[in-house]
Write a protein that holds these residues in place. Structure first.
Motif, mmCIF file in Angstrom:
data_model
loop_
_atom_site.group_PDB
_atom_site.id
_atom_site.type_symbol
_atom_site.label_atom_id
_atom_site.label_comp_id
_atom_site.label_asym_id
_atom_site.label_seq_id
_atom_site.Cartn_x
_atom_site.Cartn_y
_atom_site.Cartn_z
ATOM 1 N N TYR A 103 0.824 -1.209 0.000
ATOM 2 C CA TYR A 103 0.000 0.000 0.000
ATOM 3 C C TYR A 103 0.861 1.262 0.000
ATOM 4 C CZ TYR A 103 -4.527 -2.338 0.876
ATOM 5 O OH TYR A 103 -5.674 -3.080 0.768
ATOM 6 N N PRO A 104 1.690 1.484 1.036
ATOM 7 C CA PRO A 104 2.496 2.716 1.024
ATOM 8 C C PRO A 104 3.599 2.700 -0.026
ATOM 9 C CG PRO A 104 3.079 1.356 2.909
ATOM 10 C CD PRO A 104 1.877 0.724 2.295
ATOM 11 N N LEU A 105 4.121 1.509 -0.355
ATOM 12 C CA LEU A 105 5.187 1.448 -1.364
ATOM 13 C C LEU A 105 4.664 1.887 -2.732
ATOM 14 C CD1 LEU A 105 6.985 -1.898 -0.404
ATOM 15 C CD2 LEU A 105 7.611 0.460 0.198
ATOM 16 N N LEU A 106 3.477 1.434 -3.096
ATOM 17 C CA LEU A 106 2.878 1.854 -4.360
ATOM 18 C C LEU A 106 2.455 3.315 -4.302
ATOM 19 C CD1 LEU A 106 0.686 -1.268 -5.249
ATOM 20 C CD2 LEU A 106 2.675 -0.441 -6.518
ATOM 21 N N ALA A 107 1.868 3.726 -3.169
ATOM 22 C CA ALA A 107 1.414 5.115 -3.039
ATOM 23 C C ALA A 107 2.584 6.088 -3.133
ATOM 24 C CB ALA A 107 0.672 5.305 -1.718
ATOM 25 N N ARG A 108 3.741 5.703 -2.643
ATOM 26 C CA ARG A 108 4.913 6.587 -2.672
ATOM 27 C C ARG A 108 5.439 6.795 -4.091
ATOM 28 N NH1 ARG A 108 8.546 8.595 0.861
ATOM 29 N NH2 ARG A 108 7.564 7.537 2.623
ATOM 30 N N ARG A 109 5.247 5.819 -4.944
ATOM 31 C CA ARG A 109 5.825 5.929 -6.289
ATOM 32 C C ARG A 109 4.943 6.737 -7.242
ATOM 33 N NH1 ARG A 109 4.752 0.600 -9.906
ATOM 34 N NH2 ARG A 109 5.752 2.021 -11.379
ATOM 35 N N TRP A 110 3.667 6.954 -6.875
ATOM 36 C CA TRP A 110 2.803 7.720 -7.777
ATOM 37 C C TRP A 110 3.161 9.205 -7.726
ATOM 38 C CZ3 TRP A 110 1.573 3.966 -10.379
ATOM 39 C CH2 TRP A 110 0.897 2.832 -9.910
ATOM 40 N N PRO A 111 3.039 9.910 -8.848
ATOM 41 C CA PRO A 111 3.246 11.366 -8.839
ATOM 42 C C PRO A 111 1.984 12.088 -8.362
ATOM 43 C CG PRO A 111 2.803 10.615 -11.073
ATOM 44 C CD PRO A 111 2.855 9.372 -10.222
ATOM 45 N N CYS A 127 -1.540 11.706 -9.951
ATOM 46 C CA CYS A 127 -1.665 12.080 -11.359
ATOM 47 C C CYS A 127 -1.077 10.957 -12.202
ATOM 48 C CB CYS A 127 -0.926 13.391 -11.597
ATOM 49 S SG CYS A 127 -1.187 14.070 -13.247
ATOM 50 N N ALA A 128 -1.727 9.773 -12.144
ATOM 51 C CA ALA A 128 -1.213 8.591 -12.829
ATOM 52 C C ALA A 128 -2.308 7.539 -12.876
ATOM 53 C CB ALA A 128 0.019 8.053 -12.101
ATOM 54 N N ASP A 129 -2.022 6.440 -13.548
ATOM 55 C CA ASP A 129 -2.932 5.314 -13.598
ATOM 56 C C ASP A 129 -2.754 4.511 -12.304
ATOM 57 O OD1 ASP A 129 -4.370 3.035 -14.070
ATOM 58 O OD2 ASP A 129 -3.613 2.732 -16.100
ATOM 59 N N ILE A 130 -3.729 4.568 -11.427
ATOM 60 C CA ILE A 130 -3.610 3.944 -10.105
ATOM 61 C C ILE A 130 -4.334 2.605 -10.044
ATOM 62 C CG2 ILE A 130 -3.376 6.166 -8.944
ATOM 63 C CD1 ILE A 130 -6.359 5.737 -8.036
ATOM 64 N N ARG A 131 -4.598 1.997 -11.189
ATOM 65 C CA ARG A 131 -5.343 0.744 -11.174
ATOM 66 C C ARG A 131 -4.616 -0.359 -10.410
ATOM 67 N NH1 ARG A 131 -7.050 0.347 -17.448
ATOM 68 N NH2 ARG A 131 -5.026 1.373 -17.605
ATOM 69 N N ILE A 132 -3.292 -0.330 -10.407
ATOM 70 C CA ILE A 132 -2.547 -1.341 -9.649
ATOM 71 C C ILE A 132 -2.891 -1.246 -8.170
ATOM 72 C CG2 ILE A 132 -0.248 -2.112 -8.947
ATOM 73 C CD1 ILE A 132 0.801 -1.191 -11.628
ATOM 74 N N SER A 133 -2.845 -0.033 -7.629
ATOM 75 C CA SER A 133 -3.183 0.162 -6.216
ATOM 76 C C SER A 133 -4.632 -0.209 -5.930
ATOM 77 C CB SER A 133 -2.938 1.617 -5.811
ATOM 78 O OG SER A 133 -1.562 1.912 -5.719
ATOM 79 N N SER A 134 -5.533 0.212 -6.812
ATOM 80 C CA SER A 134 -6.955 -0.032 -6.597
ATOM 81 C C SER A 134 -7.274 -1.521 -6.643
ATOM 82 C CB SER A 134 -7.778 0.716 -7.649
ATOM 83 O OG SER A 134 -9.151 0.524 -7.444
ATOM 84 N N TYR A 135 -6.764 -2.200 -7.680
ATOM 85 C CA TYR A 135 -7.052 -3.624 -7.812
ATOM 86 C C TYR A 135 -6.376 -4.438 -6.705
ATOM 87 C CZ TYR A 135 -8.860 -2.500 -12.464
ATOM 88 O OH TYR A 135 -9.575 -1.972 -13.511
ATOM 89 N N TYR A 136 -5.179 -4.016 -6.309
ATOM 90 C CA TYR A 136 -4.491 -4.752 -5.242
ATOM 91 C C TYR A 136 -5.246 -4.612 -3.923
ATOM 92 C CZ TYR A 136 -0.976 -6.420 -1.994
ATOM 93 O OH TYR A 136 -0.330 -7.120 -1.016
ATOM 94 N N SER A 137 -5.722 -3.399 -3.627
ATOM 95 C CA SER A 137 -6.462 -3.205 -2.375
ATOM 96 C C SER A 137 -7.760 -4.008 -2.375
ATOM 97 C CB SER A 137 -6.750 -1.717 -2.146
ATOM 98 O OG SER A 137 -7.624 -1.213 -3.130
ATOM 99 N N LEU A 138 -8.417 -4.100 -3.536
ATOM 100 C CA LEU A 138 -9.616 -4.922 -3.630
ATOM 101 C C LEU A 138 -9.284 -6.402 -3.418
ATOM 102 C CD1 LEU A 138 -11.728 -3.485 -6.601
ATOM 103 C CD2 LEU A 138 -12.475 -3.791 -4.244
ATOM 104 N N ALA A 139 -8.178 -6.849 -4.021
ATOM 105 C CA ALA A 139 -7.769 -8.248 -3.868
ATOM 106 C C ALA A 139 -7.458 -8.565 -2.412
ATOM 107 C CB ALA A 139 -6.550 -8.535 -4.749
ATOM 108 N N VAL A 140 -6.763 -7.645 -1.730
ATOM 109 C CA VAL A 140 -6.438 -7.854 -0.317
ATOM 110 C C VAL A 140 -7.715 -7.899 0.522
ATOM 111 C CG1 VAL A 140 -5.376 -6.797 1.717
ATOM 112 C CG2 VAL A 140 -4.116 -6.899 -0.433
ATOM 113 N N ALA A 141 -8.643 -6.985 0.236
ATOM 114 C CA ALA A 141 -9.901 -6.956 0.994
ATOM 115 C C ALA A 141 -10.666 -8.264 0.830
ATOM 116 C CB ALA A 141 -10.758 -5.781 0.541
#
Length: 332
Positions: free
Chosen positions: A179-187, A209-223
């Protein structure tokens, strides 16, 4: 001349362009701005009162649980070890959000450092996953105690309880770490204003300001993996427990046996119902007022830590008796 930033959002994709070709580097903000509960700014002070009361009760109640279990040798059993894990998790979870929230409500201190925001995000989601795992293993403890009582002390010996606790802890740590590792890399070149009272994962990455689908889909998968798996095993455990209870010969025996599970059922419902409701409304409740979504998010993080020690204190005779002894000795 400084360029102008233009952003258009399409679903999870935020398309950004800068009019000046010399200004192309994206940088992360040094701070975020937490708005608290948008739409209810005038009521922040009044809202803080019940939140502060809930936090105080959570602190007092969970510390009492830890103290009683530590001091009472008869409570050195798997059920109470798991209860202590739950109490520690509740203390960390509620402390992760409330101090900053109260600073927003009381002194309008809305700024939060970028790294502090990601740290808060990690602790909130990590310990929520840990709490869910603890409920699952507590259900397993009740299943073994009722359905296979002769092997309970062997299956849930102290070394096995330690291993189970470490497994639940490591699961939460490892699954939430991206979660924070992906969030840190986004602009984050647009707004740094978070319309929330704490750094909730999706609320933060939506600002990227980027395509955040990786974060969104990963958080859904974890949930789905964490809550889905835990709820599945809890249901399976209680299905077997109910079968065992209904097979008992007398009504008194059935009531007495089920009474040992009532506390656990209550805390499960207090945790999962607002959690699922918050997750659904945050992602799919587009017509639900934002202030209502944020209030529910706060409820699922503050109400269970407050209720858990109260429910176990009232429903568990050993804890209730020990607590009465403490107050009786102090009064004499």
């Amino acid at each position: 001349m400084q360029g102008t930033l233009f952003c258009l959002r399409f679903g999870h994709l935020l398309m950004c362009s800068i009019s000046d070709s010399n200004t192309t580097d994206f940088i992360n903000p040094s701070t975020f701005i937490l708005l608290g509960i948008p739409g209810l700014e005038m009521a922040h002070v009044w809202i803080s009162i019940p939140f502060c009361v809930m936090y105080t009760v959570a602190l007092l109640g969970n510390f009492i649980i830890l103290f009683i279990v530590k001091k009472e040798p008869s409570l050195h059993e798997p059920m109470y070890y798991f209860l202590c894990m739950l109490a520690i998790t509740d203390l960390v979870l509620s402390t992760s959000i409330l101090p900053k929230m109260l600073s927003i409500f009381w002194v309008n201190s809305r700024k939060i450092d970028f790294s502090a925001c990601l740290t808060q995000m990690y602790f909130i989601h990590c310990f929520s996953a840990i709490e869910s795992g603890i409920f699952m293993v507590m259900a397993y403890d009740r299943y073994v105690a009722i359905c296979d009582p002769l092997r309970h002390s062997t299956i849930l010996a102290n070394h096995n309880v330690t291993k189970i606790g470490l497994a639940v802890l490591l699961r939460g740590i490892m699954l939430i770490l991206p979660y924070p590792l992906l969030a840190r890399r986004w602009p984050y070149s647009g707004t740094n204003i978070i319309p929330h009272s704490f750094c909730e994962h999706i609320a933060v990455v939506k600002l990227a300001c980027a395509d955040i689908r990786i974060s969104s889909y990963y958080s859904l998968a974890v949930a789905f993996f964490v809550i889905g798996m835990d709820v599945f095993f809890i249901i399976m455990s209680y299905t077997q427990i109910l079968r065992a209870i209904f097979s008992l010969p007398t009504k008194d025996a059935r009531v007495k046996t089920f009474g040992t599970c009532v506390s656990h059922v209550c805390v499960i419902l207090a945790f999962y119902i607002p959690t699922l409701f918050s997750s659904i409304t945050h992602r799919f409740g587009h017509n639900v007022p934002l202030y209502f979504v944020i209030l529910i998010a706060n409820v699922y993080l503050l109400v269970p830590p407050m209720l858990n020690p109260i429910i176990y204190g009232v429903r568990t005779r050993q804890i209730r008796d020990r607590l009465l002894q403490i107050f009786t000795h102090k009064g004499t």
